[in-house]
Scaffold this motif. Structure first.
Motif, mmCIF file in Angstrom:
data_model
loop_
_atom_site.group_PDB
_atom_site.id
_atom_site.type_symbol
_atom_site.label_atom_id
_atom_site.label_comp_id
_atom_site.label_asym_id
_atom_site.label_seq_id
_atom_site.Cartn_x
_atom_site.Cartn_y
_atom_site.Cartn_z
ATOM 1 N N GLU A 32 -9.532 6.355 -1.486
ATOM 2 C CA GLU A 32 -10.047 7.540 -0.802
ATOM 3 C C GLU A 32 -9.648 8.816 -1.524
ATOM 4 O O GLU A 32 -10.479 9.728 -1.720
ATOM 5 C CB GLU A 32 -9.515 7.566 0.632
ATOM 6 C CG GLU A 32 -9.938 8.772 1.448
ATOM 7 C CD GLU A 32 -9.293 8.795 2.822
ATOM 8 O OE1 GLU A 32 -8.619 9.784 3.143
ATOM 9 O OE2 GLU A 32 -9.459 7.802 3.574
ATOM 10 N N ARG B 193 -3.735 5.909 0.478
ATOM 11 C CA ARG B 193 -5.189 5.696 0.487
ATOM 12 C C ARG B 193 -5.739 6.027 -0.896
ATOM 13 O O ARG B 193 -6.502 6.984 -1.058
ATOM 14 C CB ARG B 193 -5.842 6.589 1.543
ATOM 15 C CG ARG B 193 -5.286 6.377 2.952
ATOM 16 C CD ARG B 193 -5.839 7.421 3.897
ATOM 17 N NE ARG B 193 -5.269 7.313 5.233
ATOM 18 C CZ ARG B 193 -5.515 8.195 6.209
ATOM 19 N NH1 ARG B 193 -6.292 9.236 5.969
ATOM 20 N NH2 ARG B 193 -4.974 8.047 7.393
ATOM 21 N N GLU C 16 0.815 -1.223 0.000
ATOM 22 C CA GLU C 16 0.000 0.000 0.000
ATOM 23 C C GLU C 16 0.847 1.271 0.000
ATOM 24 O O GLU C 16 0.590 2.215 0.725
ATOM 25 C CB GLU C 16 -0.969 0.000 1.191
ATOM 26 C CG GLU C 16 -1.995 -1.126 1.114
ATOM 27 C CD GLU C 16 -2.958 -1.097 2.283
ATOM 28 O OE1 GLU C 16 -3.678 -0.100 2.417
ATOM 29 O OE2 GLU C 16 -2.965 -2.073 3.059
#
Length: 316
Positions: A187, A184, A96
């Protein structure tokens, strides 16, 4: 005893993140200095050994759902004799952080399976397996990560155009630093869309700038103009910051890199964490930047020479 091996590598987006969602160009480079190696060996029971999880394959946790799905899929299609095996994943890529970790692992696992069972694997079939795994991991896969982690060449891409491999004979180095903060992407993409819907003229102008910078950056790379490329890095980071994609940690790392002599530095990927990339004029400069980044709290750093992306006949 049967054995198999599969290899891949990470990737980083040089320019055009977020803008590509709105039809503008972007491009990414494969990080050949961040290898992922998967080894398979016949054993008494099906097991996985990795830094993420070690144990029986049927007990792989939901956090590795894409890996579990891919292993089961490959097993059902290739393992006609129901052999047992151990899969060992060796990867230094953080999860990530926008470096293509999940796609790189999927590509290496797929190659290892085909090598283990002595089956031929063409590139399109490899991409199909990786994208299926990516869809389980992230939702709908763009295909960019699968392409870049399985290629030795940089790739230009856009929303409605076919991805294009390209080369450049440029000196200089890219320094990548992991902020240690998970990105993220879902998002940030949603938030940029919300901002765009609320003020399409203002936000659209930033996105268009990022698309223009992607075109300029690829041109400067092909021409080997590092000074102008560094300036584009800086301008792109300003646009990404206006889209609310910066955080204090990445700002601090960018400031440290630029103070250490980087020609330019920027956020890469989804933003609000993940990694930054910096442009260095030579190896000594890259090592100075790397040292400054580590001192400023970078979790990990990598150095990638740009000269490796030249066409074979240009290398001399």
């Amino acid at each position: 005893m049967l054995k198999g091996i599969g290899k891949s590598h990470g990737k980083t987006i040089i320019m055009g993140e977020h803008a590509v969602v709105y039809g503008y160009p972007a491009f990414a480079i494969p990080l050949l200095s961040t290898p992922v190696i998967v080894k398979m060996q016949q054993s008494k029971e099906n097991s996985l050994i990795s830094k993420y999880y070690a144990g029986k394959i049927d007990k792989i946790p939901d956090s590795l759902s894409g890996v579990k799905y891919l292993i089961n899929l490959l097993d059902s299609e290739l393992n006609k004799e129901h052999l047992n095996y151990t899969i060992n994943i060796d990867s230094g890529l953080p999860i990530e952080r926008g470096m293509g970790s999940s796609a790189a692992i999927a590509a290496a696992i797929t190659r290892a399976f085909f090598d283990f069972f002595k089956k031929d694997l063409d590139h399109n079939l490899l991409l199909d397996y990786v994208n299926k795994s990516e869809t389980v991991t992230h939702g709908k896969a763009s295909g960019l990560d699968a392409l870049t982690v399985s290629s030795d060449d940089p790739i230009k891409f856009g929303k409605d155009v076919e991805p294009e491999h390209f080369n450049f004979n440029s000196e200089g180095f890219i320094v990548i630093a992991d902020s240690g903060v998970k990105g993220r992407t879902k998002e940030t993409v949603a938030d940029v869309r919300k901002m765009y819907d609320q003020d399409p003229k203002k936000i659209g102008a930033y996105l268009q700038q990022l698309g223009d910078y992607a075109t300029q950056a690829s041109d400067y790379l092909i021409k080997g103009n590092l000074k102008k490329l560094g300036l584009v890095f800086t301008l792109a980071n300003e646009a990404l910051t206006k889209l609310n994609l910066a955080i204090p940690k990445t700002d601090r790392l960018i400031e440290a890199a630029n103070h250490a002599g980087a020609l330019g530095s920027k956020i890469t990927g989804g933003g609000r964490g993940g990694c930054i990339i910096c442009l260095a004029r030579n190896l000594k400069n890259a090592q100075m930047i790397q040292k400054a980044l580590i001192k400023s709290g970078a979790e990990q750093t990598w150095i990638q020479p740009l000269s490796i992306y030249a066409e074979d006949e240009d290398i001399g």
